[in-house]
Motif scaffolding. Structure first.
Motif, PDB file in Angstrom:
ATOM      1  N   PRO A 300       0.803  -1.341   0.048  1.00 23.76           N
ATOM      2  CA  PRO A 300       0.001  -0.062   0.021  1.00 23.76           C
ATOM      3  C   PRO A 300       0.853   1.432   0.048  1.00 23.76           C
ATOM      4  O   PRO A 300       0.366   2.139  -0.641  1.00 23.76           O
ATOM      5  CB  PRO A 300      -0.841  -0.167   1.374  1.00 23.76           C
ATOM      6  N   ASP A 301       1.854   1.330   0.734  1.00 27.44           N
ATOM      7  CA  ASP A 301       2.754   2.356   0.662  1.00 27.44           C
ATOM      8  C   ASP A 301       3.349   2.668  -0.538  1.00 27.44           C
ATOM      9  O   ASP A 301       3.761   3.858  -0.910  1.00 27.44           O
ATOM     10  CB  ASP A 301       3.677   2.365   1.669  1.00 27.44           C
ATOM     11  N   ILE A 302       3.666   1.649  -1.369  1.00 30.38           N
ATOM     12  CA  ILE A 302       4.233   1.731  -2.788  1.00 30.38           C
ATOM     13  C   ILE A 302       3.122   2.189  -3.755  1.00 30.38           C
ATOM     14  O   ILE A 302       3.285   3.201  -4.429  1.00 30.38           O
ATOM     15  CB  ILE A 302       5.103   0.754  -3.024  1.00 30.38           C
ATOM     16  N   TYR A 303       2.076   1.296  -3.682  1.00 29.93           N
ATOM     17  CA  TYR A 303       0.829   1.331  -4.661  1.00 29.93           C
ATOM     18  C   TYR A 303       0.491   2.851  -4.703  1.00 29.93           C
ATOM     19  O   TYR A 303       0.284   3.391  -5.725  1.00 29.93           O
ATOM     20  CB  TYR A 303      -0.088   0.372  -4.441  1.00 29.93           C
ATOM     21  N   ASN A 304       0.184   3.540  -3.590  1.00 27.98           N
ATOM     22  CA  ASN A 304      -0.497   4.519  -3.336  1.00 27.98           C
ATOM     23  C   ASN A 304       0.521   5.991  -3.768  1.00 27.98           C
ATOM     24  O   ASN A 304      -0.092   7.188  -3.718  1.00 27.98           O
ATOM     25  CB  ASN A 304      -0.859   4.944  -1.837  1.00 27.98           C
ATOM     26  N   GLN A 305       1.683   5.430  -4.113  1.00 30.74           N
ATOM     27  CA  GLN A 305       2.489   6.963  -4.404  1.00 30.74           C
ATOM     28  C   GLN A 305       2.566   6.999  -5.933  1.00 30.74           C
ATOM     29  O   GLN A 305       2.700   8.064  -6.542  1.00 30.74           O
ATOM     30  CB  GLN A 305       4.101   6.468  -4.257  1.00 30.74           C
ATOM     31  N   PHE A 306       1.660   6.412  -6.630  1.00 34.02           N
ATOM     32  CA  PHE A 306       1.569   6.168  -8.453  1.00 34.02           C
ATOM     33  C   PHE A 306       0.169   6.788  -8.358  1.00 34.02           C
ATOM     34  O   PHE A 306      -0.920   6.982  -7.583  1.00 34.02           O
ATOM     35  CB  PHE A 306       1.346   5.051  -8.776  1.00 34.02           C
ATOM     36  N   PRO A 307       0.247   7.708  -9.471  1.00 28.81           N
ATOM     37  CA  PRO A 307      -1.310   8.288  -9.786  1.00 28.81           C
ATOM     38  C   PRO A 307      -2.288   7.468 -10.041  1.00 28.81           C
ATOM     39  O   PRO A 307      -2.274   6.334 -10.268  1.00 28.81           O
ATOM     40  CB  PRO A 307      -0.930   9.279 -10.955  1.00 28.81           C
ATOM     41  N   ALA A 308      -3.577   7.836 -10.069  1.00 33.23           N
ATOM     42  CA  ALA A 308      -4.719   7.042 -10.301  1.00 33.23           C
ATOM     43  C   ALA A 308      -4.757   6.254 -11.491  1.00 33.23           C
ATOM     44  O   ALA A 308      -4.769   5.106 -11.614  1.00 33.23           O
ATOM     45  CB  ALA A 308      -6.027   7.668 -10.083  1.00 33.23           C
ATOM     46  N   GLU A 309      -4.134   6.859 -12.608  1.00 36.47           N
ATOM     47  CA  GLU A 309      -3.852   6.355 -13.872  1.00 36.47           C
ATOM     48  C   GLU A 309      -3.266   5.400 -14.001  1.00 36.47           C
ATOM     49  O   GLU A 309      -3.382   4.142 -14.791  1.00 36.47           O
ATOM     50  CB  GLU A 309      -3.385   7.416 -15.053  1.00 36.47           C
ATOM     51  N   THR A 310      -2.129   5.289 -13.448  1.00 41.10           N
ATOM     52  CA  THR A 310      -1.099   4.349 -13.482  1.00 41.10           C
ATOM     53  C   THR A 310      -1.705   3.141 -12.497  1.00 41.10           C
ATOM     54  O   THR A 310      -1.427   1.800 -12.870  1.00 41.10           O
ATOM     55  CB  THR A 310       0.346   4.454 -12.903  1.00 41.10           C
ATOM     56  N   LYS A 311      -2.142   3.412 -11.470  1.00 36.01           N
ATOM     57  CA  LYS A 311      -2.753   2.381 -10.610  1.00 36.01           C
ATOM     58  C   LYS A 311      -3.982   1.480 -11.346  1.00 36.01           C
ATOM     59  O   LYS A 311      -4.349   0.433 -11.026  1.00 36.01           O
ATOM     60  CB  LYS A 311      -3.424   2.893  -9.063  1.00 36.01           C
ATOM     61  N   ASP A 312      -4.434   2.207 -12.205  1.00 39.51           N
ATOM     62  CA  ASP A 312      -5.557   1.583 -13.085  1.00 39.51           C
ATOM     63  C   ASP A 312      -4.771   0.876 -14.507  1.00 39.51           C
ATOM     64  O   ASP A 312      -5.092  -0.286 -14.605  1.00 39.51           O
ATOM     65  CB  ASP A 312      -6.372   2.512 -13.545  1.00 39.51           C
TER      66      ASP A 312
END
Length: 514
Positions: A300-312
């Motif tokens: 979560p600490d890594i994943y949430n550093q990326f913008p929403a577009e990248t997380k999608d």
């Protein structure tokens, strides 16, 4: 080797092995021996055809898969015939099957006959970094347990699989169909680099749905959506003729393979970081990766550093890649299309629009316009392509062109439909005078008869100019003013075949009739 056929073949062999009883060889009749010899020869022939099909598949020949399936089905028929044949030796027939299983296991392990890795011997390998066996197509996307757990248990990927199978199912199937036409152009770059072809498909499906002329608002372009600056780093961009090579599927795949090899050199086998860099920029991805100190992308600490577009983006690409490899598990059927590559030469000038009409559907769902555009990316759909030009297509398209487009009523009809000008249907009249509702109409109120139209002038209208509006092409301007595209291009020093124009450019309408 297709898994379903292996299962069927293996199951049949097991049943027969248990049920087939040895008989006294001396009691075999001559007819039985001849029949058994014929079955054995059929098995040998099927094995030879299967091995030849593997060579075709390795050379990216689309006919190879059908040939391998047919050979395996023949083997299954031979073993089933053995059940009905007296004194048939299933064990002898199974020797062929065992050899093929061993060959398939060697291929999955990435080993040649001498135990070497063929990827290390292939010419043209990229120098940036050698992708290890753990990142090969078989290991990364079918055998790697970490990847399997991620796909099966990761909620983000599961949600992406659900999206591809529901409201985005049509997009996924369309992407697959488009990719099949371009597979022989795009997949070799990934195979040479040891990169999974499924990953190429996943990126293509998410980025463009397999449309080579896709362009984003941010300026990314082509089937794999390279930004201008990134494209220039890998040799993509304007080629001096007005064509942007980011739209070329072969060159785009070559550049993507080099790019992903660079990401492997930075991130190792963390494919999620590769994709995050591809979508959001390698600078951000590399910084987060280094600060992660070995933590996974999904932390979560890594994943949430990326913008929403990248997380999608990351789980959607992985999900599309997984579905590309395992469609049957999800009840997904990709249409089978005949994509054997071929070329054909235009016998008369035509545009992609015109060819789309005269080729017809040809047993496809949507016809050939997208395939024509994808395989001939330097031509706009409405651009009149000169006679003598050789276009890329398929064996089926080449046959349909000779039948329907080179000459004849359908070819003429297609040309008429494409060249029709809607403005010609507008009838313009003079001012209308309102006459009295009752009583006699005074003679003065009757409008004089219109003068007879002047005969058309033989000479073309004097040269005029036209300022190019946004989105206009030379072909559309030529149709509007009744010009010949080639003549209009020469008059304005525009290079064929692209005839590229820019917004605000002033064109001399030389030789135009309207």
């Amino acid at each position: 080797m297709p898994a379903s056929l292996i299962v069927r073949l293996g199951a049949s062999a097991l049943v027969l092995a248990l049920g087939c009883h040895a008989t006294d060889a001396n009691a075999q009749s001559r007819r039985d021996r001849e029949a058994n010899d014929a079955l054995e020869q059929r098995m040998v022939d099927a094995e030879a055809r299967y091995r030849q099909a593997l060579v075709q598949i390795a050379n990216d020949d689309p006919a190879g898969l059908d040939a391998s399936n047919a050979a395996l089905e023949d083997m299954e028929d031979v073993i089933l015939a053995c059940e009905r044949q007296r004194s048939c030796s299933v064990s002898q027939l199974l020797t062929t099957y065992k050899r093929l299983l061993k060959a398939d296991a060697d291929a999955q392990a990435g080993q040649g006959a001498d135990g070497s890795d063929p990827a290390l011997l292939e010419e043209g390998a990229l120098p940036t970094a050698d992708v290890p066996a753990a990142a090969s197509a078989a290991a990364l996307l079918t055998e790697d347990e970490r990847f399997k757990r991620m796909v099966e248990l990761n909620p983000a990927v599961q949600a992406s699989i659900r999206r591809w199978l529901t409201d985005m199912r049509v997009s996924l199937i369309t992407s697959h169909e488009n990719y099949q036409y371009m597979q022989h152009l795009m997949s070799p770059a990934f195979k040479r680099s040891g990169l999974p072809e499924a990953l190429l498909f996943g990126i293509l499906a998410k980025e463009s749905n397999g449309r080579v002329h896709a362009r984003s608002r941010a300026g990314a372009a082509g089937p794999l959506q390279f930004m201008p600056a990134t494209g220039r780093r890998f040799g993509l961009g304007p080629d001096g003729t007005g064509f942007d090579t980011r739209y070329d599927p072969r060159l785009a795949a070559d550049a993507a393979a080099v790019y992903l090899n660079e990401r492997f050199a930075q991130h190792g086998n963390e494919i999620e970081y590769w994709l995050a860099a591809y979508n959001g920029g390698e600078g951000r991805a590399l910084r987060i990766y280094r600060e992660a100190n070995g933590r996974r992308f999904w932390d979560p600490d890594i994943y949430n550093q990326f913008p929403a577009e990248t997380k999608d983006y990351v789980p959607m690409v992985i999900a599309a890649a997984w579905l590309y490899l395992h469609p049957e598990e999800y009840g997904l059927t990709f249409p089978r299309v005949d994509t054997r590559p071929a070329t054909f030469t235009l016998e008369r000038p035509a545009s992609v629009y015109e060819l789309t009409i005269c080729l017809g559907n040809g047993n496809t769902r949507d016809g050939y316009m997208r395939a024509l555009r994808n395989l001939n990316p330097s031509y706009e759909a409405e651009t009149l392509i000169p006679a003598g030009t050789t276009l890329n297509g398929t064996v089926r398209m080449a046959g349909l062109y000779r039948q329907w487009c080179a000459r004849g009523a359908r070819a003429d009809l297609a040309a008429q439909l494409v060249n029709s000008d809607p403005r010609a249907a507008i009838v313009r009249t003079g001012a209308i005078e309102v006459l009295p509702a009752t009583g006699d109409v005074p003679p003065a109120a009757i409008a004089p008869a219109p003068a007879a139209p002047r005969p058309p002038q033989a000479a073309p209208a004097p040269a005029r100019t036209h300022r190019v509006a946004r989105g206009e092409t030379l072909g559309a301007i030529a149709q509007r003013y009744g010009c010949d595209v080639a003549a209009l291009g020469r008059a304005n020093n525009l290079r064929a075949p692209a005839y590229a124009v820019r917004q605000g450019q002033s064109l001399t309408l030389e030789g135009c009739t309207r």
